[in-house]
Write a protein that holds these residues in place. Structure first.
Motif, PDB file in Angstrom:
ATOM      1  N   LEU B 188       0.986 -11.076  11.083  1.00  0.00           N
ATOM      2  CA  LEU B 188       1.696 -10.468  10.117  1.00  0.00           C
ATOM      3  C   LEU B 188       0.399  -9.579   9.334  1.00  0.00           C
ATOM      4  N   ASP B 189       0.720  -8.199   9.585  1.00  0.00           N
ATOM      5  CA  ASP B 189      -0.208  -7.317   9.212  1.00  0.00           C
ATOM      6  C   ASP B 189       0.239  -6.626   7.766  1.00  0.00           C
ATOM      7  N   ILE B 190      -0.261  -7.099   6.625  1.00  0.00           N
ATOM      8  CA  ILE B 190       0.252  -6.547   5.487  1.00  0.00           C
ATOM      9  C   ILE B 190      -0.810  -5.671   4.572  1.00  0.00           C
ATOM     10  N   ARG B 191      -1.827  -5.341   5.524  1.00  0.00           N
ATOM     11  CA  ARG B 191      -2.942  -4.374   4.997  1.00  0.00           C
ATOM     12  C   ARG B 191      -2.508  -3.131   4.301  1.00  0.00           C
ATOM     13  N   GLY B 192      -3.227  -2.950   3.372  1.00  0.00           N
ATOM     14  CA  GLY B 192      -2.493  -1.673   2.497  1.00  0.00           C
ATOM     15  C   GLY B 192      -1.112  -1.650   1.668  1.00  0.00           C
ATOM     16  N   ASN B 193      -0.560  -2.762   1.783  1.00  0.00           N
ATOM     17  CA  ASN B 193       0.740  -3.305   1.126  1.00  0.00           C
ATOM     18  C   ASN B 193       0.362  -3.305  -0.339  1.00  0.00           C
ATOM     19  N   GLY B 194       1.037  -2.408  -1.061  1.00  0.00           N
ATOM     20  CA  GLY B 194       0.738  -2.193  -2.397  1.00  0.00           C
ATOM     21  C   GLY B 194       1.663  -3.086  -3.434  1.00  0.00           C
ATOM     22  N   VAL B 250      -0.873 -15.642  11.496  1.00  0.00           N
ATOM     23  CA  VAL B 250      -2.222 -15.281  11.077  1.00  0.00           C
ATOM     24  C   VAL B 250      -1.660 -13.861  10.169  1.00  0.00           C
ATOM     25  N   VAL B 251      -2.072 -13.967   8.979  1.00  0.00           N
ATOM     26  CA  VAL B 251      -1.812 -12.647   7.938  1.00  0.00           C
ATOM     27  C   VAL B 251      -3.036 -11.969   7.650  1.00  0.00           C
ATOM     28  N   LEU B 252      -2.910 -10.881   8.074  1.00  0.00           N
ATOM     29  CA  LEU B 252      -4.058  -9.833   7.936  1.00  0.00           C
ATOM     30  C   LEU B 252      -4.220  -9.199   6.577  1.00  0.00           C
ATOM     31  N   THR B 253      -5.360  -9.672   5.854  1.00  0.00           N
ATOM     32  CA  THR B 253      -5.176  -8.999   4.505  1.00  0.00           C
ATOM     33  C   THR B 253      -6.389  -7.919   4.274  1.00  0.00           C
ATOM     34  N   ASN B 254      -6.289  -7.247   3.239  1.00  0.00           N
ATOM     35  CA  ASN B 254      -7.532  -6.344   2.796  1.00  0.00           C
ATOM     36  C   ASN B 254      -7.432  -6.006   1.243  1.00  0.00           C
ATOM     37  N   ARG B 255      -8.420  -5.200   0.777  1.00  0.00           N
ATOM     38  CA  ARG B 255      -8.415  -5.004  -0.774  1.00  0.00           C
ATOM     39  C   ARG B 255      -6.824  -4.198  -1.258  1.00  0.00           C
ATOM     40  N   GLY B 256      -6.151  -3.577  -0.178  1.00  0.00           N
ATOM     41  CA  GLY B 256      -5.009  -2.736  -0.493  1.00  0.00           C
ATOM     42  C   GLY B 256      -3.835  -3.888  -0.674  1.00  0.00           C
ATOM     43  N   ASN B 262       0.105  -9.579  -3.084  1.00  0.00           N
ATOM     44  CA  ASN B 262      -0.881 -10.636  -3.373  1.00  0.00           C
ATOM     45  C   ASN B 262       0.120 -11.847  -3.457  1.00  0.00           C
ATOM     46  N   SER B 263       1.216 -11.865  -4.096  1.00  0.00           N
ATOM     47  CA  SER B 263       1.887 -13.103  -4.223  1.00  0.00           C
ATOM     48  C   SER B 263       2.247 -13.469  -2.947  1.00  0.00           C
ATOM     49  N   PHE B 264       2.522 -12.795  -1.998  1.00  0.00           N
ATOM     50  CA  PHE B 264       2.913 -13.121  -0.676  1.00  0.00           C
ATOM     51  C   PHE B 264       1.800 -13.807   0.077  1.00  0.00           C
ATOM     52  N   VAL B 265       0.625 -13.407  -0.078  1.00  0.00           N
ATOM     53  CA  VAL B 265      -0.597 -13.977   0.375  1.00  0.00           C
ATOM     54  C   VAL B 265      -0.924 -15.528  -0.163  1.00  0.00           C
ATOM     55  N   ARG B 266      -0.729 -15.364  -1.665  1.00  0.00           N
ATOM     56  CA  ARG B 266      -0.384 -16.836  -2.424  1.00  0.00           C
ATOM     57  C   ARG B 266       0.441 -17.825  -1.756  1.00  0.00           C
ATOM     58  N   HIS B 273       0.561 -23.980   8.603  1.00  0.00           N
ATOM     59  CA  HIS B 273       0.536 -23.163   9.932  1.00  0.00           C
ATOM     60  C   HIS B 273       0.008 -21.835   9.891  1.00  0.00           C
ATOM     61  N   VAL B 274      -0.448 -21.195   8.563  1.00  0.00           N
ATOM     62  CA  VAL B 274      -0.719 -20.095   8.212  1.00  0.00           C
ATOM     63  C   VAL B 274      -2.205 -19.987   8.129  1.00  0.00           C
ATOM     64  N   ILE B 275      -2.844 -18.826   8.575  1.00  0.00           N
ATOM     65  CA  ILE B 275      -4.280 -18.476   8.544  1.00  0.00           C
ATOM     66  C   ILE B 275      -4.311 -17.263   7.885  1.00  0.00           C
ATOM     67  N   THR B 276      -5.125 -17.239   6.620  1.00  0.00           N
ATOM     68  CA  THR B 276      -5.298 -15.517   6.213  1.00  0.00           C
ATOM     69  C   THR B 276      -6.627 -15.152   6.564  1.00  0.00           C
ATOM     70  N   LEU B 277      -6.603 -13.783   7.071  1.00  0.00           N
ATOM     71  CA  LEU B 277      -7.820 -13.212   7.711  1.00  0.00           C
ATOM     72  C   LEU B 277      -8.058 -11.770   7.379  1.00  0.00           C
ATOM     73  N   GLY B 278      -9.042 -11.632   6.946  1.00  0.00           N
ATOM     74  CA  GLY B 278      -9.453 -10.110   6.398  1.00  0.00           C
ATOM     75  C   GLY B 278     -10.336 -10.126   5.259  1.00  0.00           C
ATOM     76  N   ASP B 279     -10.179  -9.413   4.428  1.00  0.00           N
ATOM     77  CA  ASP B 279     -10.672  -9.205   3.168  1.00  0.00           C
ATOM     78  C   ASP B 279      -9.866 -10.057   1.894  1.00  0.00           C
ATOM     79  N   LYS B 280     -10.531 -10.107   0.928  1.00  0.00           N
ATOM     80  CA  LYS B 280      -9.944 -10.680  -0.292  1.00  0.00           C
ATOM     81  C   LYS B 280      -8.812  -9.596  -0.827  1.00  0.00           C
ATOM     82  N   THR B 281      -7.564 -10.074  -1.152  1.00  0.00           N
ATOM     83  CA  THR B 281      -6.764  -9.122  -1.513  1.00  0.00           C
ATOM     84  C   THR B 281      -7.027  -8.558  -2.917  1.00  0.00           C
ATOM     85  N   GLY B 282      -6.368  -7.358  -3.165  1.00  0.00           N
ATOM     86  CA  GLY B 282      -6.811  -6.521  -4.349  1.00  0.00           C
ATOM     87  C   GLY B 282      -6.317  -7.111  -5.761  1.00  0.00           C
TER      88      GLY B 282
END
Lengths: 263, 347
Positions: B188-194, B250-256, B262-266, B273-282
């Motif tokens: 699940l790629d949510i990078r850049g999701n504001g 796997v949830v892909l995250t970045n500062r965006g 951010n709530s979704f990642v939380r 069964h979920v792994i978050t991968l990438g950078d800290k969220t914004g």
């Protein structure tokens, strides 16, 4: 022969009506319908700290019975804009209705004068929507209340024309009200319920008053009513303050008639 | 007669003293800055937290921004001055809006690596990807060694969620997971999701639940004091009636990733069964409210803080389970190292 049967039928009908009027009691009733336009001054600190001003439309219906029973419904819609703002003019839309019913006692101390004192139970529900806000776009207004009502009615003549001057004021005294908590979103209320949002209503949470001064001009089958209405709705609860101060000119008609009902 | 006058006077006094009204600042330069400072002082929910983490003392800020110098400013300078005052809070949910500009502080995103190359991501999606609601998706093939060391071919589902502003819908998510029925897992790629609508965020989360699940807490201010907060309220999400994806995610995250993202990642971090991968969220862990200034400018601010399942504030972002950066060199060759790592994480 035919003429005789018709006369008997007519007599029977008159008799039945007469008996009904004795046994069921003729019930005098007065129905009033008014609509009007006026100005309103609003503030709702849940939405904005600014004062808003604009126009409002309102309708009012009331029925009064000889027994003292009274029932009234009022509805209004407003459109307002900030008083101070010069650069942008966001718009707030408001609306609501009230329903009250109860009993009034009448006194006639002198000829042509009627004084009324009564108690009403009812509710008010409304909303104010600010088109510019994000997660706090609107604030609901709701209360269930018991009101005191007073009225003075004076019949007089100007020349040969009978006129009636009518003053009436309703003032909620006690009840319960709804208010979101200070920084609470309606999203939170939808998820977690209204705990902390239902509070007792009394003068300390806001002085509310609806007063009307009207003059009735008799026409053929009804009276034309011209009225001024001052409506003060306000609330201070959970550190959130709001007020709607309205002044309206209203016009309508009053119909008085007698109902003969079977018991 | 005296009695009547006394009653009338008492009545008028009752009416006059019973007016429910709040003081409104004058529409002057100083009045507007004062009003802005007061709105934040009484309504912003992170003043104690910002003081603790960033050293921002809102009373000290007043001394620097609410002064006589503002009377010499034109309205553009005044706007920048007010925006600068708000920027001290370093909160993406704190904005000043005028017809000419939006005052903002986007350091939560701009001061960090993007970890997203949109063109490379589009290559992974190809041109024949499917669109369900606001989600883009397709199946990615992969080759990986099994437990015996033999290379096996299988597939994983790949979903891009660029925003929660548009509707998603249960039916769309059901269709996506039916499409992925033979896949080993989902990226699940949510990078850049504001961010966007919390309902969409919850809707998507719910399709990964086996049972009603506690995903975090929230609270709100109960008064004007900086520390006037309601008790933390549990936030539960219930699975939908139809399709729920319980294979690896796997949830892909970045500062965006901000606000509703951010709530979704939380939410997703609360699931086993979920792994978050990438950078800290914004970050952006405070639901924003709006208010306005006497001159007509609108102001937005965080009003209701949210917390993760451990009761931690999420305003400054959420750490991933596994830190992973985008390899710029590989990105130039059309490879997204974060997607590739995610593909290999799914067993």
């Amino acid at each position: 022969m035919v003429r005789c049967i018709s006369s008997i039928k007519a007599s029977l009908l008159v008799l039945v009506l007469f008996l009904l009027s004795i046994h069921a009691g003729a019930q005098e009733r007065e129905n009033t319908f008014q609509f009007g336009i006026g100005s309103v001054h609003q503030q709702d600190t849940y939405l904005s700290p600014l004062n808003y001003k604009g126009w409002q439309l309102s309708v009012f219906w009331m029925t009064e019975r000889q027994s003292g029973f009274v029932c009234q419904v009022e509805g209004h819609f407003s459109r307002t804009m900030p008083v101070s703002t010069t650069l942008a003019k966001p718009v707030a839309y408001g609306g609501g209705f009230s329903f009250d019913a109860g009993w009034e006692h009448h006194w006639r101390p002198v000829e042509g004068l009627r004084v009324t004192l009564g108690a009403l139970g009812g509710l008010y529900a409304g909303v104010l929507y600010n088109e510019r806000n994000s997660n706090n776009p609107a604030n609901a207004r709701f209360n269930i209340r018991f009101s005191a009502t007073v009225g003075v009615r004076y019949d007089f003549h100007v020349g040969k024309t009978p006129l009636r001057l009518d003053y009436k004021a309703d003032m909620p005294v006690i009840g319960v009200l709804f208010s979101p908590q200070y920084g609470q979103s309606y999203y939170d209320i939808s998820q977690n319920g209204v705990g902390g949002c239902i509070l007792p209503m009394w003068f300390g949470t806001g002085f509310n008053l609806r007063q009307q001064l009207a003059i009735d001009i008799p026409l053929k089958n009804f009276s034309l009513r011209v009225a001024y209405v001052n409506d003060i709705r306000q609330q201070s609860a959970n550190d959130i303050k709001w007020h709607d101060w309205g002044h309206s000119a209203m016009i309508g008609f009053v119909r008085r008639f007698t109902l003969i009902k079977n018991r | 007669m005296k009695k009547v006058l006394t009653i009338l006077l008492c009545g008028m006094l009752l009416v006059l003293t019973s007016c429910v009204s709040e003081e409104v600042f004058e529409n002057t330069r100083t009045g507007n800055v004062e009003a802005l400072w007061k709105i934040i002082d009484e309504h912003y929910c992170f003043l104690p937290y910002k003081k603790q983490t960033l050293g921002v003392d809102w009373n000290e800020v007043r001394g620097r921004y609410v002064n006589y110098e503002v009377e010499r400013m034109d309205r553009y300078e005044l706007f920048d001055h007010c925006a600068a005052m708000l920027a001290e809070l370093k909160d993406g949910h704190v904005n000043l809006y005028s017809a000419a500009d939006i005052g903002r502080n986007w350091s939560w995103r701009d001061d960090y690596p993007k970890n997203l190359d949109v063109e490379v991501r589009e290559k992974y999606l190809g041109t024949d990807y499917k669109i369900a609601g606001s989600l883009k998706y397709r199946i990615l093939e992969r080759e990986r060694p099994d437990d015996n060391g033999d290379v096996v071919k299988d597939s994983v589902g790949y979903v891009v969620c660029e925003s929660f502003s548009s509707g998603i819908g249960d039916a769309s998510i059901n269709e996506i997971f039916y499409h992925f029925i033979d896949c080993k897992g989902v990226i699940l790629d949510i990078r850049g999701n504001g961010g966007g609508d919390l309902d969409n965020c919850e809707c998507l989360t719910s399709h990964f639940l086996a049972q009603r699940t506690l995903v975090g807490y929230s609270s709100f201010k109960t008064g004007k004091g900086w520390n006037d907060f309601s008790p933390k309220r549990e936030e539960w999400i219930t699975p939908p009636d139809y399709v729920c994806w319980l294979r690896p995610v796997v949830v892909l995250t970045n500062r965006g990733c901000y606000s509703a993202a951010n709530s979704f990642v939380r939410n997703m971090k609360a699931l086993p069964h979920v792994i978050t991968l990438g950078d800290k969220t914004g970050g952006g862990g405070g639901m924003p409210f709006s208010s306005e200034l006497p001159c007509g400018w609108s102001v937005r601010f965080s009003a209701c803080p949210e917390y993760d399942i451990f009761g931690r504030v999420t305003e400054h972002g959420i750490e991933p389970d596994i830190y992973c950066s985008l390899d710029e060199e590989k990105a130039k060759e059309g490879e997204d190292s974060m997607i590739e790592t995610a593909k290999m994480l799914i067993k």
